[in-house]
Design a protein around this motif. Sequence first.
Motif, PDB file in Angstrom:
ATOM      1  N   HIS A 118      34.898  39.416  36.365  1.00  0.00           N
ATOM      2  CA  HIS A 118      33.858  41.094  36.413  1.00  0.00           C
ATOM      3  C   HIS A 118      33.513  41.759  37.976  1.00  0.00           C
ATOM      4  CE1 HIS A 118      31.456  44.322  34.381  1.00  0.00           C
ATOM      5  NE2 HIS A 118      32.443  44.209  33.472  1.00  0.00           N
ATOM      6  N   ALA A 119      32.377  40.518  38.312  1.00  0.00           N
ATOM      7  CA  ALA A 119      31.736  41.026  39.239  1.00  0.00           C
ATOM      8  C   ALA A 119      32.832  40.907  39.897  1.00  0.00           C
ATOM      9  CB  ALA A 119      30.832  39.631  39.727  1.00  0.00           C
ATOM     10  N   VAL A 120      33.566  40.005  40.665  1.00  0.00           N
ATOM     11  CA  VAL A 120      34.788  40.098  41.316  1.00  0.00           C
ATOM     12  C   VAL A 120      35.146  41.679  41.442  1.00  0.00           C
ATOM     13  CG1 VAL A 120      36.516  38.808  42.700  1.00  0.00           C
ATOM     14  CG2 VAL A 120      34.568  37.598  42.010  1.00  0.00           C
ATOM     15  N   LEU A 121      35.680  41.610  40.712  1.00  0.00           N
ATOM     16  CA  LEU A 121      36.167  43.121  40.139  1.00  0.00           C
ATOM     17  C   LEU A 121      35.262  44.583  41.376  1.00  0.00           C
ATOM     18  CD1 LEU A 121      38.209  42.592  36.577  1.00  0.00           C
ATOM     19  CD2 LEU A 121      39.806  42.786  39.308  1.00  0.00           C
ATOM     20  N   HIS A 122      34.714  43.460  40.255  1.00  0.00           N
ATOM     21  CA  HIS A 122      33.498  44.764  40.910  1.00  0.00           C
ATOM     22  C   HIS A 122      33.053  45.422  42.323  1.00  0.00           C
ATOM     23  CE1 HIS A 122      32.869  46.380  37.298  1.00  0.00           C
ATOM     24  NE2 HIS A 122      31.675  47.194  37.066  1.00  0.00           N
ATOM     25  N   HIS A 123      33.199  44.398  43.318  1.00  0.00           N
ATOM     26  CA  HIS A 123      32.754  43.846  44.485  1.00  0.00           C
ATOM     27  C   HIS A 123      33.320  42.766  46.016  1.00  0.00           C
ATOM     28  CE1 HIS A 123      28.663  44.973  43.165  1.00  0.00           C
ATOM     29  NE2 HIS A 123      28.427  44.504  41.524  1.00  0.00           N
ATOM     30  N   ALA A 124      34.848  42.675  45.500  1.00  0.00           N
ATOM     31  CA  ALA A 124      36.057  42.283  46.229  1.00  0.00           C
ATOM     32  C   ALA A 124      36.133  43.695  47.893  1.00  0.00           C
ATOM     33  CB  ALA A 124      36.839  41.736  45.801  1.00  0.00           C
ATOM     34  N   HIS A 125      36.424  42.764  48.328  1.00  0.00           N
ATOM     35  CA  HIS A 125      36.553  43.770  49.443  1.00  0.00           C
ATOM     36  C   HIS A 125      37.991  43.657  50.296  1.00  0.00           C
ATOM     37  CE1 HIS A 125      32.545  43.701  50.888  1.00  0.00           C
ATOM     38  NE2 HIS A 125      32.604  41.936  51.033  1.00  0.00           N
ATOM     39  N   CYS A 126      39.098  42.965  49.593  1.00  0.00           N
ATOM     40  CA  CYS A 126      40.165  43.147  49.346  1.00  0.00           C
ATOM     41  C   CYS A 126      41.264  43.476  47.639  1.00  0.00           C
ATOM     42  CB  CYS A 126      41.182  42.204  49.687  1.00  0.00           C
ATOM     43  SG  CYS A 126      41.020  40.743  48.712  1.00  0.00           S
ATOM     44  N   PRO A 127      41.865  43.577  47.273  1.00  0.00           N
ATOM     45  CA  PRO A 127      42.986  43.839  45.961  1.00  0.00           C
ATOM     46  C   PRO A 127      42.869  42.641  45.172  1.00  0.00           C
ATOM     47  CG  PRO A 127      44.377  44.816  47.780  1.00  0.00           C
ATOM     48  CD  PRO A 127      43.405  44.193  48.756  1.00  0.00           C
TER      49      PRO A 127
ATOM     50  N   LEU B 111      29.880  54.715  39.279  1.00  0.00           N
ATOM     51  CA  LEU B 111      30.572  53.072  39.180  1.00  0.00           C
ATOM     52  C   LEU B 111      31.794  53.154  40.214  1.00  0.00           C
ATOM     53  CD1 LEU B 111      31.339  53.927  35.186  1.00  0.00           C
ATOM     54  CD2 LEU B 111      28.759  53.131  35.846  1.00  0.00           C
ATOM     55  N   LEU B 112      31.060  51.439  39.903  1.00  0.00           N
ATOM     56  CA  LEU B 112      31.880  50.969  41.471  1.00  0.00           C
ATOM     57  C   LEU B 112      33.650  50.796  40.458  1.00  0.00           C
ATOM     58  CD1 LEU B 112      29.567  48.030  42.156  1.00  0.00           C
ATOM     59  CD2 LEU B 112      30.412  50.263  43.177  1.00  0.00           C
ATOM     60  N   LEU B 113      33.922  50.573  39.431  1.00  0.00           N
ATOM     61  CA  LEU B 113      35.321  50.548  39.121  1.00  0.00           C
ATOM     62  C   LEU B 113      35.237  51.563  37.615  1.00  0.00           C
ATOM     63  CD1 LEU B 113      38.044  48.272  39.087  1.00  0.00           C
ATOM     64  CD2 LEU B 113      36.813  46.856  37.442  1.00  0.00           C
ATOM     65  N   GLY B 114      36.563  51.968  37.889  1.00  0.00           N
ATOM     66  CA  GLY B 114      36.659  52.692  35.923  1.00  0.00           C
ATOM     67  C   GLY B 114      37.040  51.840  34.940  1.00  0.00           C
ATOM     68  N   SER B 115      36.878  52.373  33.539  1.00  0.00           N
ATOM     69  CA  SER B 115      36.773  51.706  32.725  1.00  0.00           C
ATOM     70  C   SER B 115      38.576  51.237  32.011  1.00  0.00           C
ATOM     71  CB  SER B 115      36.557  52.677  31.616  1.00  0.00           C
ATOM     72  OG  SER B 115      36.820  53.768  31.136  1.00  0.00           O
ATOM     73  N   VAL B 116      39.201  52.162  32.409  1.00  0.00           N
ATOM     74  CA  VAL B 116      40.707  51.734  32.227  1.00  0.00           C
ATOM     75  C   VAL B 116      41.315  50.584  33.233  1.00  0.00           C
ATOM     76  CG1 VAL B 116      43.099  52.557  33.001  1.00  0.00           C
ATOM     77  CG2 VAL B 116      41.344  54.966  32.231  1.00  0.00           C
ATOM     78  N   SER B 117      40.287  50.607  34.566  1.00  0.00           N
ATOM     79  CA  SER B 117      40.715  49.215  35.160  1.00  0.00           C
ATOM     80  C   SER B 117      40.814  48.504  34.513  1.00  0.00           C
ATOM     81  CB  SER B 117      40.513  49.707  36.476  1.00  0.00           C
ATOM     82  OG  SER B 117      41.095  50.388  37.218  1.00  0.00           O
ATOM     83  N   LEU B 118      39.278  48.232  34.316  1.00  0.00           N
ATOM     84  CA  LEU B 118      38.604  47.169  33.643  1.00  0.00           C
ATOM     85  C   LEU B 118      39.357  46.677  31.551  1.00  0.00           C
ATOM     86  CD1 LEU B 118      34.463  47.708  33.837  1.00  0.00           C
ATOM     87  CD2 LEU B 118      36.047  45.998  34.477  1.00  0.00           C
ATOM     88  N   ARG B 119      39.629  47.809  31.501  1.00  0.00           N
ATOM     89  CA  ARG B 119      40.017  47.878  30.103  1.00  0.00           C
ATOM     90  C   ARG B 119      41.627  46.888  30.045  1.00  0.00           C
ATOM     91  NH1 ARG B 119      39.979  52.575  26.937  1.00  0.00           N
ATOM     92  NH2 ARG B 119      41.765  51.762  24.833  1.00  0.00           N
TER      93      ARG B 119
ATOM     94  N   VAL C  37      33.577  33.413  45.943  1.00  0.00           N
ATOM     95  CA  VAL C  37      35.117  35.356  46.540  1.00  0.00           C
ATOM     96  C   VAL C  37      34.745  35.731  47.187  1.00  0.00           C
ATOM     97  CG1 VAL C  37      36.549  35.363  45.098  1.00  0.00           C
ATOM     98  CG2 VAL C  37      35.217  33.836  44.711  1.00  0.00           C
ATOM     99  N   VAL C  38      33.597  36.545  46.217  1.00  0.00           N
ATOM    100  CA  VAL C  38      33.280  37.933  47.262  1.00  0.00           C
ATOM    101  C   VAL C  38      33.574  37.977  48.829  1.00  0.00           C
ATOM    102  CG1 VAL C  38      32.285  40.198  47.788  1.00  0.00           C
ATOM    103  CG2 VAL C  38      31.937  39.285  45.195  1.00  0.00           C
ATOM    104  N   GLU C  39      32.525  36.880  49.189  1.00  0.00           N
ATOM    105  CA  GLU C  39      32.415  37.139  50.426  1.00  0.00           C
ATOM    106  C   GLU C  39      33.349  36.003  51.200  1.00  0.00           C
ATOM    107  OE1 GLU C  39      30.670  36.799  54.101  1.00  0.00           O
ATOM    108  OE2 GLU C  39      29.464  38.063  52.379  1.00  0.00           O
ATOM    109  N   GLU C  40      34.518  35.727  50.825  1.00  0.00           N
ATOM    110  CA  GLU C  40      35.873  35.140  51.168  1.00  0.00           C
ATOM    111  C   GLU C  40      36.539  35.919  51.192  1.00  0.00           C
ATOM    112  OE1 GLU C  40      36.706  32.556  52.363  1.00  0.00           O
ATOM    113  OE2 GLU C  40      34.892  30.585  51.948  1.00  0.00           O
ATOM    114  N   SER C  41      36.440  37.650  50.421  1.00  0.00           N
ATOM    115  CA  SER C  41      37.444  38.338  50.114  1.00  0.00           C
ATOM    116  C   SER C  41      37.127  39.234  51.406  1.00  0.00           C
ATOM    117  CB  SER C  41      37.267  39.408  48.894  1.00  0.00           C
ATOM    118  OG  SER C  41      36.146  39.837  49.575  1.00  0.00           O
ATOM    119  N   ARG C  42      36.383  39.108  52.461  1.00  0.00           N
ATOM    120  CA  ARG C  42      36.191  40.168  53.084  1.00  0.00           C
ATOM    121  C   ARG C  42      37.200  39.310  54.517  1.00  0.00           C
ATOM    122  NH1 ARG C  42      31.297  42.347  54.105  1.00  0.00           N
ATOM    123  NH2 ARG C  42      29.888  40.971  52.279  1.00  0.00           N
ATOM    124  N   THR C  43      38.106  38.807  54.543  1.00  0.00           N
ATOM    125  CA  THR C  43      39.166  38.654  55.064  1.00  0.00           C
ATOM    126  C   THR C  43      40.434  38.374  54.549  1.00  0.00           C
ATOM    127  OG1 THR C  43      38.255  36.596  55.489  1.00  0.00           O
ATOM    128  CG2 THR C  43      37.800  37.694  56.802  1.00  0.00           C
ATOM    129  N   ALA C  44      40.406  38.419  52.900  1.00  0.00           N
ATOM    130  CA  ALA C  44      41.438  38.040  52.315  1.00  0.00           C
ATOM    131  C   ALA C  44      43.146  39.117  52.125  1.00  0.00           C
ATOM    132  CB  ALA C  44      41.289  37.114  51.133  1.00  0.00           C
TER     133      ALA C  44
END
Length: 287
Positions: free
Chosen positions: A272-281, A122-130, A242-249
């Motif tokens: 939900h998608a950005v939380l799973h796939h972003a390249h930065c916090p 899983l890319l993101l845990g249930s605790v973080s999502l909740r 947003v995911v693509e732009e996050s590569r340098t954010a």
Amino acid sequence: MEIRGPNGVVAGVDGSPSAAEAAEWAAREAERRGTGLHLVHAVNTGTVTLSPRTGIAVTDLILREAAELLDAVRSTLEAAHPALRITADVVPGDAAEAVLAAAEHAALAVLGTRGHGGFAALLLGSVSLRVAAHADCPVVVVRGADHPEGPVLVAVHDERDAAALRFACESAARRGLPVRALHTWSPVVADVGRMAPVVDELGEEAELHERLLRRTCDPVREDYPDVALEAHQLTGSTAATVVEESRTAALVVLSRHEPAPRFGLRLTTPVHAVLHHAHCPVAVVPV
């Protein structure tokens, strides 16, 4: 339980590398804010099904080991941040509920992408999502690489996102970074066979989105004159953009519009998608 001041930063820890990275990120953020850091380590002791005497002994052992782990994390952070006030609690019970309770009077909650539990794939845990779905304060999920020279990126859908934009400007001001506000939209064309009207309609639609973006950004820009705030409108998927732009954010900031019930994960698809796939916090701000 230690007494801690309100409006500080709360971080969930569990001994995982992801949680250690989140705790270090939270410590730096607390220093920038001039507040304290509170660490929360939750352990589930309710599954001990041995005899009462043995069960008590096992529970004590679990809590003692949890306290030792938390002390180690706290000591590491204190060595790296000697001027930072750090408090810590071991909380018997569910991890997400423990962080949510600790964050009730906090300015920010910080978590890693995933802990020791669950499935490694899983890319993101249930605790973080909740926590991201239910916290009353902004939540940062620390993931990807830290780009300290990059902009603070904020997704703007409409004027309700002014609160997230302000959070982004405050975060950028503490770091001396610019803010890049992104508004994405998908063209709505009734008749693709009539090219001239289509061009006119697209131009009119783009102008409507530009005005919306200005109405949202201009008042915030006036309140943060020292922050370089650029606003851009793009066509396409919000999440993919947003995911693509996050590569340098340095940080991505998203709004959580709908109040979520206590149970269930009511995050919108882009968040939900950005939380799973972003390249930065990623920061999720309730608005």
